[in-house]
Design a protein around this motif. Structure first.
Motif, short mmCIF file in Angstrom:
data_model
loop_
_atom_site.label_atom_id
_atom_site.label_comp_id
_atom_site.label_asym_id
_atom_site.label_seq_id
_atom_site.Cartn_x
_atom_site.Cartn_y
_atom_site.Cartn_z
N PRO A 27 -24.05 60.90 27.85
CA PRO A 27 -22.66 61.26 28.13
C PRO A 27 -21.80 61.33 26.88
N ALA A 28 -20.64 61.93 27.02
CA ALA A 28 -19.68 62.01 25.92
C ALA A 28 -19.02 60.65 25.73
N GLY A 29 -18.36 60.50 24.58
CA GLY A 29 -17.63 59.27 24.30
C GLY A 29 -18.52 58.17 23.77
N ARG A 30 -17.98 56.96 23.80
CA ARG A 30 -18.72 55.78 23.34
C ARG A 30 -19.41 55.12 24.52
N ILE A 31 -20.68 54.81 24.32
CA ILE A 31 -21.45 54.15 25.38
C ILE A 31 -22.34 53.09 24.75
N VAL A 32 -22.88 52.23 25.58
CA VAL A 32 -23.91 51.28 25.17
C VAL A 32 -25.20 51.73 25.82
N LEU A 33 -26.21 52.00 24.99
CA LEU A 33 -27.52 52.40 25.51
C LEU A 33 -28.36 51.16 25.73
N MET A 34 -28.76 50.91 26.95
CA MET A 34 -29.74 49.86 27.24
C MET A 34 -31.11 50.51 27.06
N VAL A 35 -31.92 49.95 26.16
CA VAL A 35 -33.19 50.58 25.80
C VAL A 35 -34.31 49.55 25.86
N THR A 36 -35.47 49.98 26.35
CA THR A 36 -36.66 49.14 26.34
C THR A 36 -37.86 49.95 25.90
N GLU A 37 -38.82 49.25 25.33
CA GLU A 37 -40.09 49.87 24.95
C GLU A 37 -41.14 49.54 25.99
N ASP A 38 -41.11 48.31 26.46
CA ASP A 38 -42.18 47.84 27.35
C ASP A 38 -41.67 46.98 28.50
N GLU A 39 -40.37 46.95 28.71
CA GLU A 39 -39.70 46.15 29.74
C GLU A 39 -39.84 44.65 29.50
N ASP A 50 -20.02 62.95 18.95
CA ASP A 50 -19.03 63.62 18.12
C ASP A 50 -19.44 65.08 18.06
N GLY A 51 -18.75 65.92 18.78
CA GLY A 51 -19.14 67.33 18.89
C GLY A 51 -20.44 67.44 19.66
N ASP A 52 -21.42 68.12 19.07
CA ASP A 52 -22.70 68.27 19.75
C ASP A 52 -23.74 67.25 19.25
N MET A 53 -23.29 66.29 18.44
CA MET A 53 -24.20 65.28 17.90
C MET A 53 -23.88 63.91 18.49
N HIS A 54 -24.91 63.07 18.59
CA HIS A 54 -24.75 61.68 18.98
C HIS A 54 -25.13 60.81 17.80
N TYR A 55 -24.54 59.63 17.73
CA TYR A 55 -24.82 58.68 16.66
C TYR A 55 -25.15 57.33 17.29
N ILE A 56 -26.29 56.76 16.91
CA ILE A 56 -26.65 55.42 17.34
C ILE A 56 -26.46 54.52 16.14
N THR A 57 -25.63 53.48 16.29
CA THR A 57 -25.26 52.61 15.19
C THR A 57 -25.18 51.17 15.68
N GLY A 58 -24.68 50.30 14.82
CA GLY A 58 -24.39 48.93 15.21
C GLY A 58 -25.37 47.92 14.66
N THR A 59 -25.00 46.67 14.80
CA THR A 59 -25.79 45.56 14.28
C THR A 59 -27.16 45.48 14.93
N GLU A 60 -27.22 45.61 16.24
CA GLU A 60 -28.51 45.51 16.91
C GLU A 60 -29.43 46.67 16.52
N TRP A 61 -28.85 47.85 16.35
CA TRP A 61 -29.63 49.00 15.88
C TRP A 61 -30.22 48.70 14.49
N SER A 62 -29.39 48.20 13.59
CA SER A 62 -29.86 47.88 12.24
C SER A 62 -31.00 46.87 12.27
N ARG A 63 -30.85 45.83 13.08
CA ARG A 63 -31.91 44.82 13.19
C ARG A 63 -33.19 45.41 13.78
N PHE A 64 -33.05 46.35 14.67
CA PHE A 64 -34.20 47.00 15.29
C PHE A 64 -34.94 47.88 14.27
N VAL A 65 -34.21 48.67 13.51
CA VAL A 65 -34.82 49.65 12.60
C VAL A 65 -35.49 49.00 11.39
N GLN A 66 -34.85 48.00 10.80
CA GLN A 66 -35.32 47.44 9.52
C GLN A 66 -36.82 47.16 9.49
#
Length: 94
Positions: A27-39, A50-66
């Motif tokens: 959806p448009a706007g700001r949302i919180v994505l609940m995500v699981t890999e294996d439940e 923002d326009g036709d692009m989405h951005y996933i950011t935040g502290t939990e995202w950073s901890r996940f990616v590192q």
């Protein structure tokens, strides 16, 4: 499962993942994505459109990616009756 987007995670993804929603389900706007890999483990990622692009950011995202830099990440759309998204993470061999 309908694929939203996929990426090979690199160092700059620690701050954000800029993606185009191929499924048209985020959806448009700001949302919180609940995500699981294996439940067994769940994440709450901040997402905004923002326009036709989405951005996933935040502290939990950073901890996940590192620890997953170099992995292939695929994000899937919600399935009927579910209030979360699924993802697949494939770690690359060195």
């Amino acid at each position: 499962m309908e694929q939203i987007a996929a990426v090979n995670l690199v160092a700059n993804h620690v701050h954000r993942w800029r993606l185009r929603d191929r499924s048209g389900t985020l959806p448009a706007g700001r949302i919180v994505l609940m995500v699981t890999e294996d439940e067994n483990q769940w994440w709450r990622f901040e997402c905004r459109r923002d326009g036709d692009m989405h951005y996933i950011t935040g502290t939990e995202w950073s901890r996940f990616v590192q620890p997953r830099i170099g992995a292939r990440l695929t994000l899937y759309a919600q399935q009927d009756g579910e209030n979360f998204h699924r993802m697949e993470v494939i770690m690359r061999r060195n």
